[in-house]
Design a protein around this motif. Structure first.
Motif, short mmCIF file in Angstrom:
data_model
loop_
_atom_site.label_atom_id
_atom_site.label_comp_id
_atom_site.label_asym_id
_atom_site.label_seq_id
_atom_site.Cartn_x
_atom_site.Cartn_y
_atom_site.Cartn_z
N VAL A 103 4.77 -1.02 -0.25
CA VAL A 103 4.44 -0.37 1.01
C VAL A 103 3.30 -1.11 1.69
N ALA A 104 3.48 -1.41 2.97
CA ALA A 104 2.43 -2.03 3.78
C ALA A 104 2.06 -1.07 4.90
N LEU A 115 -1.75 -3.12 1.24
CA LEU A 115 -0.51 -3.44 0.53
C LEU A 115 -0.59 -2.85 -0.87
N GLU A 116 0.41 -2.06 -1.24
CA GLU A 116 0.38 -1.45 -2.57
C GLU A 116 1.79 -1.10 -3.02
N PRO A 227 -5.04 -2.31 -3.20
CA PRO A 227 -5.50 -1.41 -4.27
C PRO A 227 -4.70 -1.66 -5.55
N VAL A 228 -5.42 -1.64 -6.66
CA VAL A 228 -4.77 -1.80 -7.96
C VAL A 228 -4.31 -0.44 -8.42
N LYS A 255 -3.55 5.69 -11.63
CA LYS A 255 -4.96 5.39 -11.46
C LYS A 255 -5.06 4.27 -10.43
N ARG A 256 -5.85 4.51 -9.38
CA ARG A 256 -5.99 3.56 -8.30
C ARG A 256 -7.42 3.01 -8.29
#
Length: 342
Positions: A103-104, A115-116, A227-228, A255-256
């Motif tokens: 998703v952007a 972006l994630e 984001p991780v 977990k972000r």
């Protein structure tokens, strides 16, 4: 519109609210019969499958809490691949593009892009995460008849809550495809808390996947945040929910890791947010847990915007935020039952 910001920050709470349509009279049979578990599953699976397997585009408007927001949405599928484009038409310009779980989210005015990878729990519309028999334990479903929405004939379902832990719904599903055209969230006295429906929609449009892919790659001049995100379980992170809401089950936990400027120094710092999602098959609740920051987390509060409730509380060295389209008592029960494991 903080209400809308929540939807785009965590779309698994649901992209699936549409726009406002005219209130035509529904052709109802006399005392429509309650559907059994198999019938409930058949109807909701049809709605769910239409959102995944149909190509459509249109304009939708959400009306809630005295606020109205409209967007353009397009959904394409080619084989197992799904593509989506959503553009806000009111307030701050925002564009969201999705290719499967990538998703952007773009904010053109501030030139920021996120972006994630996300699970597709909340793809349009977010329905049916349990079987029909379990849904029938907590909801009573009746077929009301046929109505028209945005020029399309639609079957109308009345979904009534059997207890005070969830809201009811009225759903309008397009007769030919099953695509959800309109939805209303109903309170305890059947008052409309939130209304959403397509104002215009085309079903069976030609897919344009490359248009979505190209837009996701056009990031020159944007500050890109990535984001991780990692799958986990709240118990593995040291948390337990000693109090469960009837019918709601744990369906997802992530977990972000976010990077944001520190309020005091202005330097970029990383912080982790744990998100646990519960669902009864129709309604969703997200519980976010992050380290307490006195500069940011200044006031405990409970807020309501249409059907969306938000509860924020301090929990020792942690800050807890619960969000969902459920009655306030449901959020309180989940948050009060949250405990840090020794």
């Amino acid at each position: 519109m903080k209400y809308m910001q929540w939807r785009w920050l965590a779309p698994w709470l649901g992209w699936g609210m549409l726009a406002f349509a005219s209130c035509a009279a529904i052709a109802q049979p006399q005392e429509p019969a309650v559907l059994d578990g198999n019938e409930v599953r058949t109807w909701l699976l049809r709605i769910h499958d239409a959102s995944q397997k149909r190509n459509f585009q249109g304009t939708f408007v959400v009306s809630a809490g005295g606020q109205v927001a409209s967007s353009r949405i397009a959904h394409y599928c080619e084989g197992a691949n799904q593509y989506e484009r959503i553009e806000s038409l009111d307030g701050q310009m925002r564009r969201v593009f999705r290719h499967n779980d990538l998703v952007a989210t773009l904010w053109p005015n501030s030139r920021v892009a996120v972006l994630e990878h996300r699970e597709t729990l909340g793809t349009f519309p977010a329905l049916l995460h349990h079987d029909g028999d379990r849904l029938a334990e907590h909801y009573e479903v009746r077929r009301l008849g046929v109505d028209r929405v945005a020029g399309h004939e639609a079957d109308v379902l009345l979904v009534s809550a059997r207890d005070p832990y969830r809201y009811g719904y009225r759903l309008w599903a397009e007769k030919g495809s099953g695509l959800l055209l309109r939805a209303e969230v109903l309170g305890e006295a059947d008052e409309v808390l939130e209304s959403s429906a397509f104002s215009e929609v085309s079903i069976g449009v030609k897919p344009q996947p490359q248009a979505v892919i190209r837009s996701m790659k056009k990031l020159d001049g944007y500050r890109v945040n990535r984001p991780v995100l990692s799958k986990t379980h709240h118990e593995a992170e040291g948390w337990t929910f000693r109090q469960q809401v009837p019918g709601f089950r744990h369906v997802h936990c992530v977990k972000r890791t976010l990077t944001r400027p520190d309020a005091a120094s202005g330097e970029e710092v990383e912080r982790e947010i744990l998100q646990t999602i519960f669902s009864d098959g129709l309604a969703h609740v997200s519980v976010f847990v992050e380290p307490y920051d006195p500069a940011r987390h200044r006031k405990e509060m409970q807020m309501s915007m249409g059907a969306t409730q938000t509860l924020m509380r301090r929990h020792g060295d942690w800050w807890v935020t619960a969000v969902g389209e459920v009655p306030p008592a449901t959020l309180r029960m989940l948050v009060q039952g949250l405990e840090r494991k020794p």
